[in-house]
Scaffold this motif. Structure first.
Motif, short mmCIF file in Angstrom:
data_model
loop_
_atom_site.label_atom_id
_atom_site.label_comp_id
_atom_site.label_asym_id
_atom_site.label_seq_id
_atom_site.Cartn_x
_atom_site.Cartn_y
_atom_site.Cartn_z
N LYS A 113 0.84 -1.20 0.00
CA LYS A 113 0.00 0.00 0.00
C LYS A 113 0.87 1.25 0.00
O LYS A 113 0.58 2.22 -0.70
N GLN A 114 1.93 1.24 0.77
CA GLN A 114 2.84 2.38 0.79
C GLN A 114 3.51 2.58 -0.57
O GLN A 114 3.62 3.71 -1.07
N ALA A 115 3.93 1.48 -1.18
CA ALA A 115 4.57 1.55 -2.49
C ALA A 115 3.60 2.08 -3.54
O ALA A 115 3.97 2.91 -4.37
N ASP A 116 2.35 1.60 -3.51
CA ASP A 116 1.35 2.06 -4.47
C ASP A 116 1.09 3.56 -4.31
O ASP A 116 0.97 4.28 -5.30
N ALA A 117 0.98 4.03 -3.07
CA ALA A 117 0.72 5.44 -2.82
C ALA A 117 1.90 6.28 -3.30
O ALA A 117 1.71 7.33 -3.93
N LEU A 118 3.11 5.83 -3.03
CA LEU A 118 4.30 6.56 -3.45
C LEU A 118 4.39 6.61 -4.97
O LEU A 118 4.66 7.66 -5.56
N ARG A 119 4.13 5.49 -5.63
CA ARG A 119 4.18 5.44 -7.09
C ARG A 119 3.13 6.38 -7.69
O ARG A 119 3.39 7.08 -8.66
N SER A 120 1.96 6.42 -7.09
CA SER A 120 0.89 7.28 -7.58
C SER A 120 1.29 8.75 -7.48
O SER A 120 1.08 9.53 -8.42
N ARG A 121 1.88 9.14 -6.34
CA ARG A 121 2.34 10.53 -6.17
C ARG A 121 3.44 10.86 -7.17
O ARG A 121 3.42 11.92 -7.80
N GLU A 122 4.41 9.95 -7.31
CA GLU A 122 5.51 10.19 -8.24
C GLU A 122 5.01 10.30 -9.67
O GLU A 122 5.46 11.16 -10.43
N LYS A 123 4.07 9.45 -10.04
CA LYS A 123 3.52 9.48 -11.39
C LYS A 123 2.83 10.81 -11.66
O LYS A 123 3.02 11.41 -12.72
N ALA A 124 2.05 11.29 -10.70
CA ALA A 124 1.37 12.58 -10.87
C ALA A 124 2.38 13.71 -11.04
O ALA A 124 2.18 14.61 -11.87
N GLU A 125 3.46 13.67 -10.27
CA GLU A 125 4.50 14.70 -10.39
C GLU A 125 5.18 14.64 -11.75
O GLU A 125 5.44 15.68 -12.37
N VAL A 126 5.46 13.45 -12.25
CA VAL A 126 6.10 13.30 -13.55
C VAL A 126 5.18 13.82 -14.65
O VAL A 126 5.61 14.55 -15.55
N VAL A 127 3.91 13.47 -14.58
CA VAL A 127 2.95 13.93 -15.59
C VAL A 127 2.88 15.46 -15.58
O VAL A 127 2.87 16.10 -16.64
N ASP A 128 2.85 16.06 -14.39
CA ASP A 128 2.82 17.52 -14.30
C ASP A 128 4.07 18.15 -14.93
O ASP A 128 3.98 19.15 -15.65
N ARG A 129 5.24 17.55 -14.66
CA ARG A 129 6.48 18.09 -15.24
C ARG A 129 6.48 17.96 -16.76
O ARG A 129 6.93 18.86 -17.48
N ILE A 130 5.98 16.85 -17.27
CA ILE A 130 5.92 16.65 -18.72
C ILE A 130 4.98 17.67 -19.35
O ILE A 130 5.30 18.28 -20.37
N LYS A 131 3.80 17.86 -18.74
CA LYS A 131 2.85 18.84 -19.27
C LYS A 131 3.44 20.24 -19.28
O LYS A 131 3.26 21.00 -20.24
N GLU A 132 4.14 20.57 -18.22
CA GLU A 132 4.77 21.89 -18.12
C GLU A 132 5.81 22.07 -19.22
O GLU A 132 5.87 23.12 -19.87
#
Length: 119
Positions: A17-36
């Motif tokens: 559960k911790q790994a899934d939550a961390l991956r989800s946060r990291e993925k959202a950050e990566v997507v935001d950086r790519i969009k920017e």
């Protein structure tokens, strides 16, 4: 200190559960950086995906979310005609993975013919 199987499984579940939550946060950050970066450098879909990218994929990537277009929800697929029933309202068309109620009935000694819906 001897660990039990239950305690190890619980620990594995918590870590997953911790790994899934961390991956989800990291993925959202990566997507935001790519969009920017796409916005900052005015990158087009053709530049990003190449000329051979499928048309729908290129159009979706090039269209900003603020374009105001609303997509219609996909139509639901019609299920197959029920072929088997358990008598309690659960049915199965006989296509695809066997449902648990069907497998349980077979394990209990019933034959598939016993579960056929009579027409």
């Amino acid at each position: 200190m001897a660990k039990t199987l239950q305690s190890l499984l619980k620990q594995i579940d918590q870590l997953q559960k911790q790994a899934d939550a961390l991956r989800s946060r990291e993925k959202a950050e990566v997507v935001d950086r790519i969009k920017e970066a796409i916005t900052h450098y005015d990158i087009t879909a053709d530049e990003l995906f190449g000329e051979s990218a499928p048309r729908a994929r290129r159009a979706r990537a090039a269209t900003p979310k603020s374009a105001g277009k609303v997509r219609k929800p996909a139509a639901k697929k019609q299920g197959g005609v029920a072929k088997y029933t358990d008598g309690a309202g659960r049915t199965w068309s006989g296509v695809g993975k066997r449902p648990n109620w069907f497998k349980d009935a077979i394990a209990a000694g019933k034959q598939p013919e016993d579960l056929l819906i009579s027409r």
